[in-house]
Design a protein around this motif. Structure first.
Motif, PDB file in Angstrom:
ATOM      1  N   LYS A  39       0.821  -1.203   0.000  1.00 44.48           N
ATOM      2  CA  LYS A  39       0.000   0.000   0.000  1.00 44.48           C
ATOM      3  C   LYS A  39       0.857   1.255   0.000  1.00 44.48           C
ATOM      4  O   LYS A  39       0.617   2.192  -0.783  1.00 44.48           O
ATOM      5  N   ASP A  40       1.868   1.289   0.855  1.00 47.34           N
ATOM      6  CA  ASP A  40       2.758   2.454   0.943  1.00 47.34           C
ATOM      7  C   ASP A  40       3.501   2.664  -0.364  1.00 47.34           C
ATOM      8  O   ASP A  40       3.599   3.794  -0.876  1.00 47.34           O
ATOM      9  N   TYR A  41       4.027   1.589  -0.936  1.00 46.37           N
ATOM     10  CA  TYR A  41       4.774   1.696  -2.188  1.00 46.37           C
ATOM     11  C   TYR A  41       3.859   2.185  -3.317  1.00 46.37           C
ATOM     12  O   TYR A  41       4.237   3.016  -4.143  1.00 46.37           O
ATOM     13  N   GLN A  42       2.649   1.645  -3.351  1.00 48.05           N
ATOM     14  CA  GLN A  42       1.703   2.027  -4.400  1.00 48.05           C
ATOM     15  C   GLN A  42       1.324   3.497  -4.294  1.00 48.05           C
ATOM     16  O   GLN A  42       1.296   4.215  -5.300  1.00 48.05           O
ATOM     17  N   LYS A  47       1.317   8.746  -6.589  1.00 48.06           N
ATOM     18  CA  LYS A  47       1.424  10.188  -6.351  1.00 48.06           C
ATOM     19  C   LYS A  47       2.401  10.813  -7.332  1.00 48.06           C
ATOM     20  O   LYS A  47       2.170  11.907  -7.859  1.00 48.06           O
ATOM     21  N   ALA A  48       3.492  10.095  -7.595  1.00 50.36           N
ATOM     22  CA  ALA A  48       4.493  10.585  -8.552  1.00 50.36           C
ATOM     23  C   ALA A  48       4.048  10.392  -9.996  1.00 50.36           C
ATOM     24  O   ALA A  48       4.520  11.085 -10.902  1.00 50.36           O
ATOM     25  N   ASN A  49       3.114   9.456 -10.216  1.00 51.05           N
ATOM     26  CA  ASN A  49       2.625   9.141 -11.567  1.00 51.05           C
ATOM     27  C   ASN A  49       1.092   9.047 -11.533  1.00 51.05           C
ATOM     28  O   ASN A  49       0.526   7.946 -11.602  1.00 51.05           O
ATOM     29  N   ASP A 271      11.657   3.167 -13.224  1.00 51.17           N
ATOM     30  CA  ASP A 271      12.350   4.404 -12.829  1.00 51.17           C
ATOM     31  C   ASP A 271      12.112   4.705 -11.351  1.00 51.17           C
ATOM     32  O   ASP A 271      13.036   5.029 -10.601  1.00 51.17           O
ATOM     33  N   PHE A 272      10.848   4.598 -10.951  1.00 50.01           N
ATOM     34  CA  PHE A 272      10.512   4.917  -9.562  1.00 50.01           C
ATOM     35  C   PHE A 272      11.154   3.919  -8.606  1.00 50.01           C
ATOM     36  O   PHE A 272      11.595   4.285  -7.517  1.00 50.01           O
ATOM     37  N   SER A 273      11.237   2.655  -9.008  1.00 48.76           N
ATOM     38  CA  SER A 273      11.735   1.614  -8.106  1.00 48.76           C
ATOM     39  C   SER A 273      13.191   1.834  -7.696  1.00 48.76           C
ATOM     40  O   SER A 273      13.619   1.323  -6.654  1.00 48.76           O
ATOM     41  N   VAL A 274      13.962   2.572  -8.507  1.00 43.17           N
ATOM     42  CA  VAL A 274      15.364   2.836  -8.164  1.00 43.17           C
ATOM     43  C   VAL A 274      15.568   4.253  -7.630  1.00 43.17           C
ATOM     44  O   VAL A 274      16.696   4.664  -7.378  1.00 43.17           O
ATOM     45  N   SER A 275      14.479   5.005  -7.463  1.00 35.62           N
ATOM     46  CA  SER A 275      14.576   6.397  -7.031  1.00 35.62           C
ATOM     47  C   SER A 275      14.877   6.507  -5.538  1.00 35.62           C
ATOM     48  O   SER A 275      14.664   5.565  -4.761  1.00 35.62           O
TER      49      SER A 275
END
Length: 340
Positions: A39-42, A47-49, A271-275
């Motif tokens: 949930k937190d990751y999603q 929010k970013a996308n 992209d987000f996963s490595v941010s």
């Protein structure tokens, strides 16, 4: 009248256009992340996308890996976010992963990124073996505190241990793989034969053995470090033991499924996963991250935790997974817990 119809038509067309513009891409993401993480990751990703919505398909590592392999010719997933690197290597061997170099991947430690150029998968964090030892229940049964994997094979622990089933759980497989790599094939199986006599159940989750130990169902649970640290922080009467021979471990990682119809959205997920934003969220759960300098010291995890990780040949573990699991099931399946 014609003017009114024209105006009405424009309004309808404008509404349709607005709906099309606002329509979100639905990204089907397979994961073996813990249920309390997704949930937190999603929320952070969406929010970013805001133009992308994640639809999760979540299960344990072995189940998700088998599901992906069964769908090889008709992929249902767009991307994978949070699956063992050894599983992703198996998928890569089957030609199922899309090469992609996420934005910012150069900030990750090279050993946590696929060696292909561009990479087929990128690491997120490390999870590793730990023993959850219920001090209260152990005292009732006069059980000594183990310090090593070898200790767990002693007769005094007969029927007092629960561990994850390696075909269902990535944590279970990293244990078995590590024992075989540390001890060698012959001694590794001999060790597991002895350990089997002390196992009460092989359960189908990497975190469940620690939860069971924390609840006092069994005094000892072979699990992984972050779940143990989390339960101890909440007041569970457990000690976390990091066996002196070394800790089996694996990487959680992200990948794109080849042939996805949502490639642009899947790339944004990678992209987000490595941010840095994502890494800060992984840090809430794990002590070793793919991006150096982000992790903070957890009071329940040793300062030299990273140095305690065993030497792990991921390629070997992936290549031999089927053969190892077949032999393991032949020997030990009789104590597997019923699947829920």
């Amino acid at each position: 009248m014609k003017k009114q119809l024209a105006v009405a038509s424009c309004v309808v067309l404008a509404g349709l256009f607005s709906s099309l513009v606002q329509a979100k891409s639905v990204l089907t993401v397979y994961t073996a992340l813990e249920a309390d993480q997704v949930k937190d990751y999603q929320e952070a990703f969406e929010k970013a996308n805001p133009d992308i919505e994640i639809r999760w398909v979540r299960d344990s590592t072995g189940v998700i890996t088998a599901k992906l392999l069964s769908e090889k010719n008709h992929p249902q997933a767009d991307a994978i976010w949070g699956l063992a690197a050894t599983s992703l290597m198996i998928l890569d061997q089957q030609g199922m992963l899309q090469a992609y170099s996420p934005k910012g991947v150069e900030k990750l430690s090279p050993q946590f990124v696929d060696k292909a150029k561009p990479p087929k998968w990128t690491g997120m964090d490390v999870w590793a073996a730990a023993i959850c030892f219920n001090t209260v229940e152990a005292a009732k049964k006069h059980l000594p505190k183990p310090e090593s994997w070898a200790d767990l094979a002693k007769p005094i622990y007969k029927d007092q241990i629960v561990m994850p089933h390696p075909a269902s759980s990535g944590t279970g497989y990293l244990d078995v793989s590590a024992w075989l790599q540390m001890m060698g094939d012959k001694q590794g199986w001999a060790y597991m034969d002895k350990l089997h006599g002390n196992i009460a159940q092989y359960v189908h989750s990497g975190s469940k053995p620690c939860k069971m130990a924390a609840a006092g169902e069994y005094p000892i649970g072979i699990s992984f470090e972050y779940r143990g640290a989390q339960l101890k922080e909440k007041g569970a009467p457990i000690d976390l033991i990091y066996p002196k021979e070394g800790l089996g471990w694996d990487l959680e990682a992200t990948a794109i499924i080849k042939g996805t119809k949502n490639l642009d959205a899947a790339k944004k997920l990678a992209d987000f996963s490595v941010s840095l934003d994502a890494m800060k969220r992984y840090e809430q759960n794990y002590a070793v991250l793919a991006m150096p300098g982000v992790a903070k010291q957890n009071p329940f995890i040793p300062v030299d935790y990273a140095q305690r990780l065993s030497k792990n040949n991921f390629g070997w573990a992936a290549k031999n997974r089927d053969a190892i699991l077949k032999e393991w099931s032949r020997r030990y399946e009789s104590k597997a817990a019923p699947k829920e």
